[in-house]
Design a protein around this motif. Structure first.
Motif, PDB file in Angstrom:
ATOM      1  N   ASN A  32       0.883  -1.177   0.000  1.00 15.02           N
ATOM      2  CA  ASN A  32       0.000   0.000   0.000  1.00 15.02           C
ATOM      3  C   ASN A  32       0.917   1.222   0.000  1.00 15.02           C
ATOM      4  OD1 ASN A  32       0.901   0.449   2.625  1.00 15.02           O
ATOM      5  ND2 ASN A  32      -0.991  -0.281   3.585  1.00 15.02           N
ATOM      6  N   LEU A  33       0.350   2.419  -0.010  1.00 18.66           N
ATOM      7  CA  LEU A  33       1.170   3.625  -0.117  1.00 18.66           C
ATOM      8  C   LEU A  33       2.157   3.763   1.037  1.00 18.66           C
ATOM      9  CD1 LEU A  33      -1.193   6.394  -1.515  1.00 18.66           C
ATOM     10  CD2 LEU A  33       0.917   5.526  -2.545  1.00 18.66           C
ATOM     11  N   TYR A  72      -5.400  -3.238  -7.910  1.00 19.09           N
ATOM     12  CA  TYR A  72      -5.200  -1.972  -7.218  1.00 19.09           C
ATOM     13  C   TYR A  72      -3.806  -1.877  -6.600  1.00 19.09           C
ATOM     14  CZ  TYR A  72     -10.122  -1.511  -8.123  1.00 19.09           C
ATOM     15  OH  TYR A  72     -11.344  -1.437  -8.773  1.00 19.09           O
ATOM     16  N   ARG A  73      -3.227  -3.003  -6.207  1.00 19.43           N
ATOM     17  CA  ARG A  73      -1.833  -2.985  -5.749  1.00 19.43           C
ATOM     18  C   ARG A  73      -0.916  -2.535  -6.887  1.00 19.43           C
ATOM     19  NH1 ARG A  73      -3.636  -7.903  -3.222  1.00 19.43           N
ATOM     20  NH2 ARG A  73      -3.584  -7.704  -0.944  1.00 19.43           N
ATOM     21  N   ARG A  75      -1.768  -0.894  -9.617  1.00 19.10           N
ATOM     22  CA  ARG A  75      -2.081   0.499  -9.964  1.00 19.10           C
ATOM     23  C   ARG A  75      -1.375   1.473  -9.017  1.00 19.10           C
ATOM     24  NH1 ARG A  75      -5.812   3.736 -12.648  1.00 19.10           N
ATOM     25  NH2 ARG A  75      -6.376   5.651 -11.519  1.00 19.10           N
ATOM     26  N   THR A  76      -1.355   1.154  -7.738  1.00 20.21           N
ATOM     27  CA  THR A  76      -0.682   2.004  -6.758  1.00 20.21           C
ATOM     28  C   THR A  76       0.799   2.150  -7.090  1.00 20.21           C
ATOM     29  OG1 THR A  76      -2.219   1.411  -4.982  1.00 20.21           O
ATOM     30  CG2 THR A  76      -0.065   2.232  -4.309  1.00 20.21           C
ATOM     31  N   LEU A  80       2.682   5.590  -8.396  1.00 18.33           N
ATOM     32  CA  LEU A  80       3.787   6.063  -7.565  1.00 18.33           C
ATOM     33  C   LEU A  80       5.074   6.151  -8.375  1.00 18.33           C
ATOM     34  CD1 LEU A  80       4.640   6.763  -4.629  1.00 18.33           C
ATOM     35  CD2 LEU A  80       5.209   4.347  -4.338  1.00 18.33           C
ATOM     36  N   GLU A  93      -8.444  -0.004 -14.938  1.00 19.57           N
ATOM     37  CA  GLU A  93      -7.550   0.526 -13.920  1.00 19.57           C
ATOM     38  C   GLU A  93      -6.069   0.528 -14.312  1.00 19.57           C
ATOM     39  OE1 GLU A  93      -8.719   2.002 -11.431  1.00 19.57           O
ATOM     40  OE2 GLU A  93     -10.784   1.253 -11.280  1.00 19.57           O
TER      41      GLU A  93
END
Length: 242
Positions: free
Chosen positions: A79-80, A116-117, A119-120, A124, A149
């Motif tokens: 995650n971020l 989504y992982r 994409r993050t 970044l 996405e």
């Protein structure tokens, strides 16, 4: 969730001289420890499962399964906040970091949360091109999610992975929907693929057809056509058997 340490990032992202870039891994199969589930189980074909080069490596290097457990643990933590030192980590590398691959072993898109992982990380690290061969396109919902996405981001190099077991209808669907593809398993169709429209030819991968080790890091066509070619055209890439 705490940020990845330098040791963990080095373990998660290995330099692969064969393709000339850093890549990550996930377990292909359920690990012997029972800690991690295989990432390829949902989308694999019988052909890719039986011919996967990692099958031999798992037998030669039993400790690969231990790293699989670590890699899957890292993956689930993405995650971020966990990635807070991600960019700086790669800035310290002497080898090229402008292209990265998911995965060298395993499937990046096992389930929706994986999209989504990825994409993050792509947002970044937007200065890097993310090369992602995948078989998750075989599931309509996953295919649609990836298109929405991931394939809307300018730094994607998503390629649908194909083999001789895939149908002509699947080829035509991917071609119609604008996907780049990577095919392996039959050298006889390199010059004339009966699954594609007559006006479309396959691009012969220079690394596998000419033995150019590390060429993937600078290739301006094939798998990277959407990010490296000026006209960003769709390309169907043929990988020679090796």
């Amino acid at each position: 969730m705490v940020a990845f340490t330098t040791k963990e990032l080095n373990d998660m992202w290995r330099w692969c001289a064969d393709i000339g870039m850093f890549d990550a891994d996930r377990p292909i199969y359920d690990t012997p420890s029972g800690k991690s589930k295989g990432s390829c189980e949902s989308w694999k074909t019988e052909f890719c499962s039986s011919t996967c080069y990692n099958n031999k490596l798992y037998k030669l290097y039993p400790n690969m399964a231990n790293r699989d457990d670590r890699c899957e643990d890292y993956w689930q933590r993405i995650n971020l906040k966990a990635l807070s030192g991600f960019i700086e980590h790669f800035k310290r590398k002497r080898k090229q970091t402008k292209r990265k691959r998911l995965m060298s072993r395993g499937e990046a898109f096992k389930e929706p949360s994986d999209v989504y992982r990825v994409r993050t990380m792509m947002i970044l690290d937007s200065d890097s091109v993310w090369w992602i061969p995948t078989r998750a396109w075989r599931n309509p919902r996953m295919k649609a999610l990836i298109e929405k996405e991931i394939m809307t981001l300018p730094n994607h190099a998503v390629n649908a992975s194909l083999d001789p077991s895939n149908s002509k209808e699947e080829w035509q669907m991917l071609d119609r929907d604008g996907w780049n593809t990577m095919f392996y398993g039959d050298d006889t169709i390199a010059d004339d693929n009966p699954n594609l429209p007559k006006n479309k030819r396959m691009f012969k991968c220079p690394k596998t057809h000419k033995g150019l080790k590390g060429h993937c890091a600078s290739c301006k066509a094939g798998c990277f056509s959407f990010t490296a070619m000026r006209d960003k055209r769709q390309v169907h890439t043929h990988l020679s058997q090796h």
